[in-house]
Design a protein around this motif. Sequence first.
Motif, PDB file in Angstrom:
ATOM      1  N   ASP A   9      20.124  18.921  -5.655  1.00  0.00           N
ATOM      2  CA  ASP A   9      20.045  17.578  -5.081  1.00  0.00           C
ATOM      3  C   ASP A   9      20.436  17.615  -3.608  1.00  0.00           C
ATOM      4  OD1 ASP A   9      19.336  16.458  -7.517  1.00  0.00           O
ATOM      5  OD2 ASP A   9      21.401  15.948  -8.049  1.00  0.00           O
ATOM      6  N   ASN A  10      19.853  16.737  -2.823  1.00  0.00           N
ATOM      7  CA  ASN A  10      20.112  16.685  -1.382  1.00  0.00           C
ATOM      8  C   ASN A  10      21.593  16.484  -1.071  1.00  0.00           C
ATOM      9  OD1 ASN A  10      17.444  17.103  -0.642  1.00  0.00           O
ATOM     10  ND2 ASN A  10      16.971  14.917  -0.591  1.00  0.00           N
ATOM     11  N   ASP A  11      22.244  15.593  -1.813  1.00  0.00           N
ATOM     12  CA  ASP A  11      23.672  15.341  -1.573  1.00  0.00           C
ATOM     13  C   ASP A  11      24.502  16.596  -1.832  1.00  0.00           C
ATOM     14  OD1 ASP A  11      23.166  12.728  -0.872  1.00  0.00           O
ATOM     15  OD2 ASP A  11      23.678  11.910  -2.849  1.00  0.00           O
ATOM     16  N   ILE A  12      24.163  17.323  -2.877  1.00  0.00           N
ATOM     17  CA  ILE A  12      24.885  18.552  -3.209  1.00  0.00           C
ATOM     18  C   ILE A  12      24.651  19.606  -2.128  1.00  0.00           C
ATOM     19  CG2 ILE A  12      25.112  20.439  -4.885  1.00  0.00           C
ATOM     20  CD1 ILE A  12      26.306  17.773  -5.806  1.00  0.00           C
ATOM     21  N   LEU A  13      23.422  19.705  -1.652  1.00  0.00           N
ATOM     22  CA  LEU A  13      23.126  20.690  -0.601  1.00  0.00           C
ATOM     23  C   LEU A  13      23.889  20.363   0.681  1.00  0.00           C
ATOM     24  CD1 LEU A  13      21.651  23.210   0.226  1.00  0.00           C
ATOM     25  CD2 LEU A  13      19.697  21.782   0.874  1.00  0.00           C
ATOM     26  N   ARG A  14      23.984  19.103   1.020  1.00  0.00           N
ATOM     27  CA  ARG A  14      24.764  18.712   2.198  1.00  0.00           C
ATOM     28  C   ARG A  14      26.233  19.099   2.010  1.00  0.00           C
ATOM     29  NH1 ARG A  14      20.975  14.582   2.603  1.00  0.00           N
ATOM     30  NH2 ARG A  14      22.063  13.201   1.173  1.00  0.00           N
ATOM     31  N   PHE A  15      26.743  18.858   0.813  1.00  0.00           N
ATOM     32  CA  PHE A  15      28.127  19.237   0.520  1.00  0.00           C
ATOM     33  C   PHE A  15      28.311  20.750   0.647  1.00  0.00           C
ATOM     34  CE2 PHE A  15      31.328  20.731  -2.503  1.00  0.00           C
ATOM     35  CZ  PHE A  15      32.448  20.077  -2.010  1.00  0.00           C
ATOM     36  N   ILE A  16      27.397  21.514   0.066  1.00  0.00           N
ATOM     37  CA  ILE A  16      27.467  22.979   0.158  1.00  0.00           C
ATOM     38  C   ILE A  16      27.478  23.406   1.618  1.00  0.00           C
ATOM     39  CG2 ILE A  16      26.191  25.124  -0.256  1.00  0.00           C
ATOM     40  CD1 ILE A  16      25.282  23.867  -2.934  1.00  0.00           C
ATOM     41  N   ASP A  17      26.580  22.838   2.408  1.00  0.00           N
ATOM     42  CA  ASP A  17      26.506  23.210   3.817  1.00  0.00           C
ATOM     43  C   ASP A  17      27.800  22.859   4.568  1.00  0.00           C
ATOM     44  OD1 ASP A  17      24.005  24.352   3.577  1.00  0.00           O
ATOM     45  OD2 ASP A  17      22.935  22.551   4.250  1.00  0.00           O
ATOM     46  N   GLU A  18      28.421  21.747   4.202  1.00  0.00           N
ATOM     47  CA  GLU A  18      29.699  21.391   4.823  1.00  0.00           C
ATOM     48  C   GLU A  18      30.793  22.389   4.475  1.00  0.00           C
ATOM     49  OE1 GLU A  18      30.562  17.472   3.412  1.00  0.00           O
ATOM     50  OE2 GLU A  18      28.917  16.543   4.530  1.00  0.00           O
ATOM     51  N   GLN A  19      30.783  22.872   3.245  1.00  0.00           N
ATOM     52  CA  GLN A  19      31.847  23.751   2.759  1.00  0.00           C
ATOM     53  C   GLN A  19      31.586  25.230   3.052  1.00  0.00           C
ATOM     54  OE1 GLN A  19      34.658  22.373   1.332  1.00  0.00           O
ATOM     55  NE2 GLN A  19      33.630  20.518   2.015  1.00  0.00           N
ATOM     56  N   ALA A  20      30.336  25.608   3.151  1.00  0.00           N
ATOM     57  CA  ALA A  20      29.950  27.028   3.169  1.00  0.00           C
ATOM     58  C   ALA A  20      30.220  27.730   4.491  1.00  0.00           C
ATOM     59  CB  ALA A  20      28.476  27.155   2.802  1.00  0.00           C
ATOM     60  N   GLN A  21      30.414  27.021   5.551  1.00  0.00           N
ATOM     61  CA  GLN A  21      30.654  27.622   6.860  1.00  0.00           C
ATOM     62  C   GLN A  21      29.573  28.650   7.209  1.00  0.00           C
ATOM     63  OE1 GLN A  21      34.679  29.080   6.720  1.00  0.00           O
ATOM     64  NE2 GLN A  21      35.523  27.040   6.439  1.00  0.00           N
ATOM     65  N   GLY A  22      28.323  28.264   6.959  1.00  0.00           N
ATOM     66  CA  GLY A  22      27.199  29.117   7.317  1.00  0.00           C
ATOM     67  C   GLY A  22      26.811  30.169   6.304  1.00  0.00           C
ATOM     68  N   ASN A  23      27.503  30.225   5.166  1.00  0.00           N
ATOM     69  CA  ASN A  23      27.193  31.242   4.159  1.00  0.00           C
ATOM     70  C   ASN A  23      27.033  30.569   2.794  1.00  0.00           C
ATOM     71  OD1 ASN A  23      26.947  33.458   2.495  1.00  0.00           O
ATOM     72  ND2 ASN A  23      28.779  34.494   3.237  1.00  0.00           N
ATOM     73  N   ARG A  24      25.879  29.977   2.570  1.00  0.00           N
ATOM     74  CA  ARG A  24      25.626  29.281   1.299  1.00  0.00           C
ATOM     75  C   ARG A  24      25.820  30.210   0.108  1.00  0.00           C
ATOM     76  NH1 ARG A  24      19.913  26.259   2.525  1.00  0.00           N
ATOM     77  NH2 ARG A  24      20.728  24.486   3.712  1.00  0.00           N
ATOM     78  N   SER A  25      25.206  31.382   0.169  1.00  0.00           N
ATOM     79  CA  SER A  25      25.284  32.310  -0.965  1.00  0.00           C
ATOM     80  C   SER A  25      26.725  32.696  -1.270  1.00  0.00           C
ATOM     81  CB  SER A  25      24.460  33.564  -0.694  1.00  0.00           C
ATOM     82  OG  SER A  25      23.099  33.259  -0.635  1.00  0.00           O
TER      83      SER A  25
END
Length: 76
Positions: A9-25
């Motif tokens: 979901d878009n909201d989840i992806l935005r959250f991941i991007d906020e938390q991931a500091q450039g490293n989604r995986s």
Amino acid sequence: MFKVTVTIDNDILRFIDEQAQGNRSGYINAVLTEHRRCVLEAEMIAALKQDIEDTEYQAEIAAWDRVVGDGIHAEG
């Protein structure tokens, strides 16, 4: 390692991007590793509780404890 495609979901992806500091995986792997650890821990606790409640199993453990403590030692 495997590459996979998932739908998020878009909201989840935005959250991941906020938390991931450039490293989604890396972030997703860390979150799932921690979740897996929690699930395994809960499963182990449930199994131990089941063992404690199993009177037949507890009697067998007590019997083995008596055998181990009988003073007979195997020579190596």
